[in-house]
Motif scaffolding. Structure first.
Motif, short mmCIF file in Angstrom:
data_model
loop_
_atom_site.label_atom_id
_atom_site.label_comp_id
_atom_site.label_asym_id
_atom_site.label_seq_id
_atom_site.Cartn_x
_atom_site.Cartn_y
_atom_site.Cartn_z
N ARG B 526 4.48 8.70 -43.78
CA ARG B 526 3.92 7.37 -44.46
C ARG B 526 3.36 7.36 -45.73
NH1 ARG B 526 0.14 5.46 -39.14
NH2 ARG B 526 -0.16 3.48 -40.60
N GLN B 527 3.59 6.17 -46.52
CA GLN B 527 3.31 6.42 -47.98
C GLN B 527 2.61 4.91 -48.23
OE1 GLN B 527 7.11 7.26 -50.08
NE2 GLN B 527 7.33 8.23 -48.11
N LEU B 528 2.23 5.05 -49.50
CA LEU B 528 1.47 3.46 -49.85
C LEU B 528 2.10 2.55 -49.62
CD1 LEU B 528 -1.37 3.52 -51.20
CD2 LEU B 528 -0.17 3.80 -53.37
N PHE B 529 3.28 2.38 -49.53
CA PHE B 529 3.85 1.18 -49.33
C PHE B 529 4.91 1.46 -48.20
CE2 PHE B 529 3.40 1.16 -53.86
CZ PHE B 529 2.51 0.11 -54.09
N ARG B 548 5.77 2.77 -41.47
CA ARG B 548 4.58 1.76 -42.28
C ARG B 548 3.78 2.34 -43.02
NH1 ARG B 548 1.00 0.81 -37.99
NH2 ARG B 548 1.50 2.75 -36.88
N ALA B 549 3.19 1.58 -43.73
CA ALA B 549 2.36 2.03 -45.13
C ALA B 549 1.29 2.88 -44.38
CB ALA B 549 1.77 0.80 -45.60
N MET B 550 0.94 4.00 -45.03
CA MET B 550 -0.32 4.87 -44.91
C MET B 550 -1.59 3.86 -44.76
SD MET B 550 -1.62 6.92 -47.89
CE MET B 550 -0.17 8.06 -47.98
N ARG B 551 -2.52 4.39 -43.87
CA ARG B 551 -3.54 3.60 -43.82
C ARG B 551 -5.02 4.39 -44.21
NH1 ARG B 551 -4.69 -0.27 -39.49
NH2 ARG B 551 -6.32 -1.16 -40.88
#
Lengths: 361, 601
Positions: B526-529, B548-551
């Motif tokens: 998961r990454q920023l976007f 999904r974006a990382m949280r």
């Protein structure tokens, strides 16, 4: 002005999640240790004038008030500290007897930070805490009675069993305490702790933690706590002056083993060893100083104020590429850009590392 | 001058694990070629990877002397053969250098497909095949059944086959006596024009290329001017000699019947093609020895350095590997996703894996490999024919009149209980059933016609896992057949990643696309976007997944002014990013490229 931090590395026991430096309070070195701290304070008094004093730990309230008093007095007499300045003591609820609260107030402590950790008994047990909710309520009540009007409580996000639903119980508990400040720290499991060796199974995952965090930010706002840093919330003008120095890259001196200092552009720290410290209070290690500008943005972006475009320009960050990256972060609602300030949203704060890395690749 | 009567040239044919290398070691030991204390296990396999995988990648030879019971000393030339289908041609050239072959069969396992194929090859070359039953010390050994199987399947007498244990040394002397009595001595006259068969070569930084030859007729000695009959290259011989167990031993010359080496300050291994014939410039042979052919790579893939700065190192590594491996080809290519790298050609999947492993291990370069591809033959609408080995160059479908893919004849030997599983697998891979033959009551030989493109992915792995490791496979290039092919593109965040594109049969495109998208989802962190993953054929999306974006990625506590933890964490994360490939705005770890190669796990 400089902030003074004094590490008091004594605890009754080790909490399973805690990675801070402490030794068992039964090995009685307290008197010897206080002398060593005073000794180091003496050696460094030329560093400048101080306007905050913070006792952290460990459990500082395991010291006798008379021992704490010596250090406060020394700071007042040698670092120009005023009794009107913020003087904080961290504490564990079960060390705060009525008598101790009375004495702490008397010797000049004006800010009390209490390790409450949770508003749910089950979590307190899972965290290995040796106090109950009831005890916490009584202690806080008594502290107010003794005249403490600046009390902070520490709460853990991601305690075993905590969910985005039952966090409301903890939030309600915090509300009921009616204090001026609270810190909500996310549990990070460190390898060399009991949790690290034997991780609890019912710890919320990445998404759930993020949900809990966002709930905390939103709900605290409703009851008058304004977020001013990733993990810190305060009622109006009750922000912790001492801790703000860390994030503003102001100067501070840390006394005692494991304590960190930042003076004259130099970062140094003491090893995590009380005996070595007592042997030679001036023995420190220097830390590699990162690029000062990067340090600045890394720390400033922890604050809800964020950074000003003027400062970004002054530090040479502001160019088209940076602007584009910021716009992208803004579009994804990680960042807000209001007038001449850029700051992280609560969602952005949850991924602050990734944001820093994306800005500086 | 040699005495041909006392020369025996032979090789050992065996399936992986059936004990070829151990037997070779015992023979070296029994003939005192190497002192026991100098013995390293499995001396002939001297590459690390060979020893680990228990297979021989390159042919090798050794000369040894045996004092036989008849009182004479015999010169044995043992030529080792590669044990894998990818190296079929090399095997055939090694066989052509011999008069006989030991067929080693595991007394508890029986004959395997590879053994069978190589034995047929030996018989085709008129070799005297001596069956040897190995591992009779194992409790599960059934020598009688194995003898019966050899007679039934291969049709050679096996009743007096030596029963041995190469591990304990039991029966080895029998084998040596059999070599003396059954394998014919070499023919060919020293007076005839020189014909020496090249069966292997390698590169030595001092000597240049060392060519391993079997002199069929004539003589060769230092100072002779020689010509490679296929390539036409000419050289002057610097040294001749034979192969000791641990080093090359120079000699005055080589005569008909000899197995030995020749050096001639040859810089380029491409000048010494396996299967070529060496003759003398003066008084040359009129005809080369039969059987030479140009070996062409069948499988292609892109190899890229993980760290783009190591492109030069990668080139050097490939150049060095090519010095010893003329069948490896490579040329520079550029990928939008991966930057600068090389399009490499291999004999087969194993060959590809070995080269990759050697680059990483011996040259310490982290690499990314793109999905392997075969060579497709496309007839365009304007009538031209092109060969495509790189999905990136695959033309738009409306420009293609006819697409063809390479087909192989595959032979699978298996215990009967797995026939169903194998048929299922072959069907999934678009195999066409040809024949099923009972070798004995519990074992069958299945013949299938299979697209090469279907077996270069993970066919071996799946075959092994669905048959508990019992089935064995051999295949041979057959030719081309028309197939409905499409190019499948993978898009990350809406951009095509050229390194992940591949050519696939239209019927499999949907399921392959879905599997790849799912695999990528599991392997891209998961990454920023948010990262949309899409599989598309000619712009039409056939599968979609989302990372999904990382949280959560924050150090929540910056306690007591200790910012060193945060700095360390950031530095660690920065380091971690170096292991990733930046594709547009997406960071893709090396493992993701690997994962799409193994879809059925």
């Amino acid at each position: 002005m400089i902030g003074l931090y004094v590490h008091i590395p004594f605890c009754d026991g080790k909490c399973p999640y805690c990675d801070f430096y402490s030794i068992n309070a039964k090995t009685d070195k307290k008197e010897e240790y206080v002398r060593a701290v005073l000794n180091e304070m003496n050696m460094r008094k030329s560093y400048g004038l101080a306007d905050t004093l913070y006792f952290g730990g460990g459990t500082p309230t395991l010291l006798k008030p008379s021992q704490i008093e010596k250090i406060i007095k020394y700071a007042v007499e040698n670092y120009g500290l005023s009794y009107k300045n913020e003087i904080t003591v961290e504490s564990n609820p079960n060390t705060l007897t009525d008598k101790k609260l009375f004495e702490l107030k008397k010797i000049g402590v004006n800010r009390l930070s209490v390790g409450v950790q949770s508003g749910r008994e089950a979590e307190l047990q899972a965290l290995g805490r040796n106090h109950s909710l009831d005890q916490v309520m009584k202690v806080i009540e008594r502290a107010k009675y003794e005249g403490f009007d600046n009390i902070s409580v520490d709460i853990i996000i991601g305690a075993p069993g905590q969910t985005s639903k039952n966090i409301y119980d903890t939030l309600a508990f915090v509300e009921s305490l009616n204090v001026q400040h609270c810190s909500f720290y996310q549990l990070k499991i460190e390898p060399k702790t009991a949790f690290g060796l034997n991780p609890p199974k019912n710890i919320a995952g990445e998404d759930e933690i993020a949900d809990i965090y966002l709930t905390v930010v939103r709900q605290l706002k409703k009851i008058g706590f304004l977020q001013y840093e990733i993990s810190n919330f305060a009622k109006k003008s009750k922000e912790c002056v001492h801790n703000l120095k860390y994030w503003n890259r102001d100067e501070y001196i840390g006394f005692g083993p494991s304590a960190h200092s930042f003076v004259d552009g130099v970062r140094y720290f003491h090893d995590r060893n009380i005996n070595e410290y007592i042997d030679d209070v001036m023995k420190v290690k220097q830390e590699k100083v990162l690029d000062a500008d990067f340090e600045w943005i890394m720390l400033r972006l922890r604050l809800v104020d964020g950074v000003s475009i003027a400062d970004l320009k002054k530090r040479g960050f502001w160019n088209d590429d940076f602007k584009l990256k910021v716009k992208r972060l803004q579009y994804a609602k990680y960042v807000e850009w209001k007038d001449d300030r850029i700051f992280l949203t609560p969602t952005g704060m949850m991924v602050q590392n990734a944001i820093l890395l994306s800005l500086f690749k | 001058m040699n005495n041909k009567k006392f020369i025996r040239n032979f090789c050992i044919i065996a399936h992986i694990d059936h004990g070829k290398s151990t037997l070779a070691d015992r023979i070296l030991e029994m003939t005192d070629t190497v002192a026991k204390r100098d013995m390293e296990e499995q001396l002939l396999d001297n590459m690390d990877i060979e020893r680990e995988r228990g297979i021989t990648i390159k042919a090798r030879a050794v000369k040894l002397v045996y004092h036989a019971k008849d009182g004479n000393d015999y010169e044995f030339n043992l030529i080792d053969t590669p044990g894998h289908v990818d190296f079929n041609y090399e095997v055939s050239r090694s066989l052509a250098a011999c008069e006989g072959a030991l067929l080693v069969v595991d007394a508890s396992q029986g004959i395997e497909a590879q053994t069978l194929a190589n034995t047929y090859l030996a018989i085709e070359h008129d070799l005297e095949v001596i069956p040897v039953i190995n591992k009779i010390d194992l409790p599960s050994a059934d020598p009688q059944r194995t003898i019966q199987e050899i007679e039934d399947v291969i049709g050679i007498p096996a009743e007096d086959a030596p029963l041995i244990s190469a591990k304990t040394g039991l029966g080895i002397e029998n084998v040596l006596e059999k070599i003396v009595s059954d394998i014919p001595s070499p023919k060919g006259a020293d007076e005839e024009p020189l014909q020496a068969l090249i069966f292997d070569s390698n590169y030595d930084s001092y000597k240049g290329v060392v060519v391993y030859v079997r002199v069929k007729q004539g003589k060769i000695k230092p100072g002779d001017n020689i010509r490679m009959m296929a390539t036409g290259a000419e050289f002057t011989v610097v040294q001749t000699g034979y192969m000791g167990a641990t080093e090359l031993v120079p000699s005055l010359g080589l005569c008909a019947g000899d197995v030995g080496f020749v050096t001639a300050s040859i810089k380029n291994i491409g000048d010494t093609k396996v299967g070529d014939t060496i003759t003398l410039v003066e008084n040359p042979a009129t005809e080369p020895l039969p059987g030479y052919r140009q070996v062409n790579p069948m499988v292609f893939s892109g190899i890229y350095p993980v760290d783009g700065a190591r492109y030069g190192d990668l080139r050097e590594a490939l150049e060095k590997l090519q010095l010893n491996d003329a069948s490896l080809t490579f040329e520079a290519e550029t990928s939008t996703a991966l930057g600068f790298g090389f399009r490499c050609g291999f004999l087969g999947l194993l060959h590809m894996e070995i080269i990759q492993e050697r680059i990483e291990r011996e040259y310490n370069i982290d690499i990314i490999t793109t999905a392997p591809s075969v060579i497709y033959r496309l007839t365009m609408t304007d009538g031209t024919v092109t060969m495509i080995d790189n999905p990136t160059n695959y033309p738009k479908n409306d420009k293609i009149a006819k697409s063809e893919e390479p087909i192989v004849d595959a032979t699978i030997l298996t215990p009967t209980e797995f026939v169903g599983n194998i048929m299922e697998l072959c069907q999934e891979r678009r195999g066409v059933f040809k024949n099923m033959k009972y070798i004995e009551q519990t074992r069958v030989e299945l013949s299938y016609s299979l697209p090469l493109g279907e077996i270069i992915y993970d066919f071996f792995d799946v075959l092994k896992s669905r048959t508990k490791g019992y089935a064995s496979l051999d295949y041979e290039m057959k030719g081309y057949a028309e197939a409905k092919l499409v190019k499948l593109d993978i898009m990350l965040s809406g951009e095509v990643v050229d390194a992940l594109s591949f050519i696939v049969h239209a019927d499999n495109a949907y399921s392959r696309g879905r599997k790849i998208a799912a695999k990528l989802k599991d392997n891209i962190p998961r990454q920023l976007f948010e990262v949309p993953i899409q599989a598309a054929i000619g712009g039409k999306i056939i599968a979609r997944e989302t990372v999904r974006a990382m949280r959560k990625d924050v150090l929540a506590k910056c306690y007591g002014g200790d910012i060193s933890r945060k700095k360390k964490l950031l530095e660690k994360q920065k380091e971690g990013k170096k292991r990733m490939r930046q594709l547009g705005s997406v960071e893709v770890p090396q493992e993701a490229f690997m994962a799409v190669l193994k879809l059925d796990e």
